[in-house]
Design an enzyme around this catalytic site. Structure first.
Site, PDB file in Angstrom:
ATOM      1  N   ASN A   9       1.847   3.352 -10.633  1.00 16.44           N
ATOM      2  CA  ASN A   9       1.197   3.914  -9.448  1.00 16.44           C
ATOM      3  C   ASN A   9       1.885   5.237  -9.147  1.00 16.44           C
ATOM      4  O   ASN A   9       2.975   5.259  -8.579  1.00 16.44           O
ATOM      5  CB  ASN A   9       1.328   2.936  -8.273  1.00 16.44           C
ATOM      6  CG  ASN A   9       0.749   3.509  -6.981  1.00 16.44           C
ATOM      7  OD1 ASN A   9       0.129   4.577  -7.001  1.00 16.44           O
ATOM      8  ND2 ASN A   9       0.949   2.813  -5.873  1.00 16.44           N
ATOM      9  N   LYS A  11       1.037   7.377  -7.069  1.00 11.18           N
ATOM     10  CA  LYS A  11       0.863   7.754  -5.662  1.00 11.18           C
ATOM     11  C   LYS A  11       0.395   9.215  -5.588  1.00 11.18           C
ATOM     12  O   LYS A  11      -0.326   9.660  -6.475  1.00 11.18           O
ATOM     13  CB  LYS A  11       2.154   7.497  -4.875  1.00 11.18           C
ATOM     14  CG  LYS A  11       2.653   6.054  -5.090  1.00 11.18           C
ATOM     15  CD  LYS A  11       3.710   5.621  -4.145  1.00 11.18           C
ATOM     16  CE  LYS A  11       4.087   4.172  -4.447  1.00 11.18           C
ATOM     17  NZ  LYS A  11       5.065   3.630  -3.528  1.00 11.18           N
ATOM     18  N   HIS A  96      -2.743  -1.587  -0.708  1.00 15.02           N
ATOM     19  CA  HIS A  96      -1.347  -1.145  -0.824  1.00 15.02           C
ATOM     20  C   HIS A  96      -0.761  -0.988   0.582  1.00 15.02           C
ATOM     21  O   HIS A  96      -1.437  -0.528   1.504  1.00 15.02           O
ATOM     22  CB  HIS A  96      -1.262   0.180  -1.584  1.00 15.02           C
ATOM     23  CG  HIS A  96       0.137   0.505  -1.998  1.00 15.02           C
ATOM     24  ND1 HIS A  96       1.060   1.006  -1.109  1.00 15.02           N
ATOM     25  CD2 HIS A  96       0.786   0.349  -3.174  1.00 15.02           C
ATOM     26  CE1 HIS A  96       2.218   1.164  -1.749  1.00 15.02           C
ATOM     27  NE2 HIS A  96       2.076   0.771  -2.998  1.00 15.02           N
ATOM     28  N   GLU A  98       1.151   1.126   1.820  1.00 10.40           N
ATOM     29  CA  GLU A  98       1.100   2.491   2.385  1.00 10.40           C
ATOM     30  C   GLU A  98      -0.256   2.748   3.030  1.00 10.40           C
ATOM     31  O   GLU A  98      -0.354   3.425   4.058  1.00 10.40           O
ATOM     32  CB  GLU A  98       1.408   3.514   1.275  1.00 10.40           C
ATOM     33  CG  GLU A  98       2.890   3.519   0.958  1.00 10.40           C
ATOM     34  CD  GLU A  98       3.244   3.883  -0.479  1.00 10.40           C
ATOM     35  OE1 GLU A  98       2.402   4.454  -1.193  1.00 10.40           O
ATOM     36  OE2 GLU A  98       4.381   3.576  -0.881  1.00 10.40           O
ATOM     37  N   GLU A 168       4.313  -6.955  -3.233  1.00  8.52           N
ATOM     38  CA  GLU A 168       5.132  -5.772  -2.983  1.00  8.52           C
ATOM     39  C   GLU A 168       5.743  -5.872  -1.584  1.00  8.52           C
ATOM     40  O   GLU A 168       5.112  -5.476  -0.592  1.00  8.52           O
ATOM     41  CB  GLU A 168       4.268  -4.499  -3.052  1.00  8.52           C
ATOM     42  CG  GLU A 168       3.679  -4.221  -4.415  1.00  8.52           C
ATOM     43  CD  GLU A 168       3.457  -2.721  -4.632  1.00  8.52           C
ATOM     44  OE1 GLU A 168       3.837  -2.245  -5.696  1.00  8.52           O
ATOM     45  OE2 GLU A 168       2.942  -2.036  -3.737  1.00  8.52           O
ATOM     46  N   GLY A 174      10.087   2.010  -2.602  1.00  5.90           N
ATOM     47  CA  GLY A 174      10.660   3.348  -2.495  1.00  5.90           C
ATOM     48  C   GLY A 174      12.022   3.387  -1.826  1.00  5.90           C
ATOM     49  O   GLY A 174      12.490   4.453  -1.442  1.00  5.90           O
ATOM     50  N   SER A 213      10.727  -0.841  -6.058  1.00  6.89           N
ATOM     51  CA  SER A 213      11.999  -0.399  -6.643  1.00  6.89           C
ATOM     52  C   SER A 213      12.318  -1.053  -7.987  1.00  6.89           C
ATOM     53  O   SER A 213      13.468  -1.392  -8.261  1.00  6.89           O
ATOM     54  CB  SER A 213      13.148  -0.603  -5.640  1.00  6.89           C
ATOM     55  OG  SER A 213      12.935   0.199  -4.494  1.00  6.89           O
TER      56      SER A 213
END
Ligand code: 13P
Length: 251
Positions: A9, A11, A96, A98, A168, A174, A213
């Site tokens: 991904n 992003k 996701h 985010e 996730e 991140g 991560s």
């Protein structure tokens, strides 16, 4: 026996030059695939065609990072599943964290995006995961169950036969602080138990990948867990050497 899946991904990173270089570096090691592993690249929308062109003939599958819940119409700025399928996209990330957090996507919208993806012949990669507060208050499994239930209610358990689940944990994305192998394995097993209440066979066959991560150092341990079928890789997928090592660490 479930196949493994590793998805990159990217992003909102990259440029035409960056992507040409990155895919060029991936191809010598990954173009013939990795035994038993589905390898998926999810670039930002404008670069889908470029990645398709650069990886033509290689065992790399195209994925997208988002999809509109509608098929067509006056939805300025949105991109439909049909359009993605038109560009030979096979997978699409939905839900996701985010997007849940920054774009206010709720469970109901995620469930509709999941439906839209399958209606266009795409395989949704459904992301679920708890925040740190939710984990610390002992609610992680409950949060994940609720996210999963929204999709099960909308699509039924059979729909998971052509879907991927990505666990996730939000606190691991991140941050450089991955879930431990046992935290990840426990949640993956718990997701499989939730699905088994609806259909034990689907629970055994659905791919559940871990994201948050993942690095070349922690990938071998994570991927050796019985219920972890691969990974959804953010930061480390922007570096060819790291991503190749992660892909090759699936045993
Ligand atoms: P990182 O690998 O950068 O933590 O990102 C994980 C992720 O969000 C993949 O979708």
């Amino acid at each position: 026996m479930r196949r493994a899946l590793i998805a990159a991904n990217w992003k909102m990173h990259g440029s035409r030059d960056f992507i040409r270089e990155l895919v060029g570096q991936l191809l010598p090691s990954l173009s013939n695939g990795v035994n038993g592993v589905d390898l998926v690249l999810c670039p930002p929308f404008p670069y889908l065609a470029q990645v398709a062109e650069l990886s033509r003939g290689a065992e790399l599958i195209l994925g997208a990072q988002n999809i509109c819940s509608e098929h067509e119409g006056a939805f300025t700025g949105e991109i439909s599943g049909r359009m993605l399928a038109d560009f030979k996209v096979r997978y699409v990330i939905v839900g996701h964290s985010e997007r849940r957090k920054l774009m206010a996507e709720n469970d109901a919208l995620v469930a509709r995006k999941f439906v839209a993806a399958q209606a266009s012949g795409l395989i949704p990669v459904l992301c679920v995961g708890e925040t740190l507060d939710e984990r610390n208050s002992g609610n992680a499994a409950q949060v994940v169950e609720q996210q999963l239930s929204a999709v099960l209610e909308g699509s039924g358990v059979e729909a998971l036969r052509s879907a991927v689940i990505a666990y996730e944990p939000v606190w691991a994305i991140g941050t450089g602080c991955s879930a431990s192998t046992s935290q990840a394995q426990d949640m993956h097993a718990s997701i499989r138990r939730m699905i088994a209440e609806h259909d034990p066979e689907v629970a055994q066959s659905v791919q559940i990948v871990y994201g948050g991560s993942v690095t070349p150092d922690n990938a071998p341990d994570l991927f050796s867990q019985p219920d972890i079928d691969g990974g959804l890789i953010g930061g480390a997928s922007l570096n060819a050497e790291s991503f190749i090592r992660i892909c090759q660490s699936v045993s």
